[in-house]
Scaffold this active site. Sequence first.
Site, short mmCIF file in Angstrom:
data_model
loop_
_atom_site.label_atom_id
_atom_site.label_comp_id
_atom_site.label_asym_id
_atom_site.label_seq_id
_atom_site.Cartn_x
_atom_site.Cartn_y
_atom_site.Cartn_z
N LEU A 159 -2.69 57.47 32.78
CA LEU A 159 -2.09 58.38 33.76
C LEU A 159 -0.92 57.69 34.46
O LEU A 159 -0.92 56.47 34.65
CB LEU A 159 -3.12 58.80 34.81
CG LEU A 159 -4.30 59.62 34.32
CD1 LEU A 159 -5.18 60.04 35.50
CD2 LEU A 159 -3.82 60.85 33.54
N CYS A 160 0.01 58.52 34.89
CA CYS A 160 1.20 58.00 35.54
C CYS A 160 0.92 57.81 37.04
O CYS A 160 1.57 58.40 37.88
CB CYS A 160 2.31 59.02 35.29
SG CYS A 160 3.89 58.48 35.80
#
Length: 468
Positions: free
Chosen positions: A393-394
């Site tokens: 995930l960013c």
Amino acid sequence: MTPPAVPAAVHPSVAAFLADRDAVRAALRRFGSPVHLVFPEVFGGNLAALRAVLDAAAPAARICYAHKVNRSAAFAATAAAAGIAVDVASAPELRAALAAGFPAERIEATGPKGTAMLRAALEAGVTVNVDNLWELRTLADSAVPVPVLLRVSGFPGSAVSRFGIDLADMGAAWEILTRHRDRLRLLGFAFHLDTAATAERVRAVAECLRLVERAYEHGLTPSVLDIGGGLRQLFTADAAAYDRYDAALRAGLLDTSARLHWGGNTFGYHVADGAVHGAPVFHKYANTESAPAMLAELLAAPLPGHGGRALGRVLADNLLDLWLEPGKALVDQAGITLATVEFVKRAGNGATLVHLDLSRDTVTAADQEVLIDPIVLTDAPPDPIGVYFAGHLCLERDLITQRQVRVEALPGPGDTVVFANTAAYHTDLSAARASMHPEPAKVAVIRREGGFVLCPDAEYRPETAVPR
Ligand SMILES: Cc1ncc(COP(=O)(O)O)c(C=O)c1O
């Protein structure tokens, strides 16, 4: 400094699967990465071990598998085929239990329920483990007779709970139960304690026995005492290794040159006056007492006020059925998660980050740091190093381990990383579909003729149903 290892306890069937690299590759090829694998055979073994304890110390017992621990249809089908009961905590879990083959008389609805859930429970004709007076009144107002357990809380020495009817409010409960005895069939009393302490459970049982006496004074005839879940899991293969890591982590909180933690994470510890204080969030990973041993200890514990007789014996002498709702104990070591290394990079602070194709919430329950090491399957030459596993995930916080993990060799792109013992809450409690990543597939692994057969979780059917 290379951190000490914290090897995971791995069930022999799971270890055999992991040793068969062709089987591991086949699972990833067929179902993609990441993938959750469940082992119904391990579930069956856990169930048999708990049953053996009950058969010896509390023969009139009912095991209700706490479905909330994992969404797996294979586990539910295994439990149904074994003839045990199930505890459902939502309308979808109730539907899943019915689909798995549980008859209504082997289903109890627990947890806090809204109007829709109560309606679903009434329609299905299952036992309602009542959480509060509103639920009790709502059931009393319905036209349908319903078997109920009263969940109670507020035991002396226990932490305050948001669940159950406080012992101090039992006056109102007696009034509703006696006025509506035609519709509310009181089976008995229930509790669930979030503790490993036997003494606390013994106190709760003693209070429930007093409630049974009071019920008889009100002309009611309860026959069940439900002690909920809470039996522990075994995560760590080597308790001394856990202690060594914990000590090194604490030392690193004081001395930045030896730090094993990422950023400001202190895992529940706090640092003051040059020392580390408090208890870590990951303490459950240190447990060394198996669920059957914990259950045996509880059933053998002398019950105060009952002439020193063992708890199991007192229940039998009072013709009370013991119900229990194990979740994590039944799926202990019965699930793993496989992920794939995407790339490895060095962060600005010099840390080595091994990036995987899954996120922290896919293998972590309620964001508690997991204190057992992922297992790396790689052909890279041995060269131990401490790494952080990072998620896809960013988000800065999507570090799968917020602590350095020792790996014997640095994996590279395409290598497999195994998260051990993920079936209990780790995979299904917090997982979100952030950034539109799909949910990992869930697959049952069955051992057959020296090899392994893979079956989509939803399609798994136990071979033999054992009526009980
Ligand atoms: C009412 C109830 N019963 C059983 C369980 C299962 O507990 P465990 O997985 O600790 O056995 C839970 C868990 O939250 C619960 O709330």
